[in-house]
Design a protein around this motif. Sequence first.
Motif: not given
Length: 199
Positions: A19, A21-23, A25, A51, A53-54, A57, A78, A82
């Motif tokens: 949570r 990490y995903e907060s 960008s 998670s 995130r990168d 993205a 992850g 995603h």
Amino acid sequence: MPLVAGTAGYGAAAEDLARQYESVSLQEVHGETLPLFPPPPARVADLGAGSGRDAAALAALGYDVVAVEPTDEFREIGQRVHAGAPVRWINSALPELDGVRGPFDLILIVGVWMHLEQKERGTAMEQVRSLLAPKGRVVITLRHGPVPLERRMFDVPAAEVIQLGQRAGLDPLMAREQPDRLGRAGVSWSALVLEARLT
């Protein structure tokens, strides 16, 4: 694969950490280094993807992304969070990176390097170099500050990483100090970009 010492404390806290990490960008975390990323559809390995995130993205921007994550809980999160992202997940870890096949145009090592013992860091740098395409780049971020309970971290100076990189055939393109994007007390970061030297 056997338990990776540097992942201690992450599995149990994975939901809460995800949570966090995903907060933030990709742009917030990598704003200074993004201009040095090769353009899509470059092939990217996110080592210690957490998670995702990168990884997600970058995939959304058109990159060909492999997410490498040794913690089962993070891989499961992850892949769930995603689920629509065209990211390939691999269960592997530094320094050996078993099962990871290059070449990559970009390797991300975000908040991971300081979990490696000194004797592991030289091996890890050589392995990273072996996975890079000619003129490929690696982004390494180092956390500095208090170590959370149940975690294993070492205070790794940016200068040591640059020196190891140069020995392995990687030249520094950028070295910046950064604040903690999550606002944690006493925590700061070093952001480094290294490029594979043509031989």
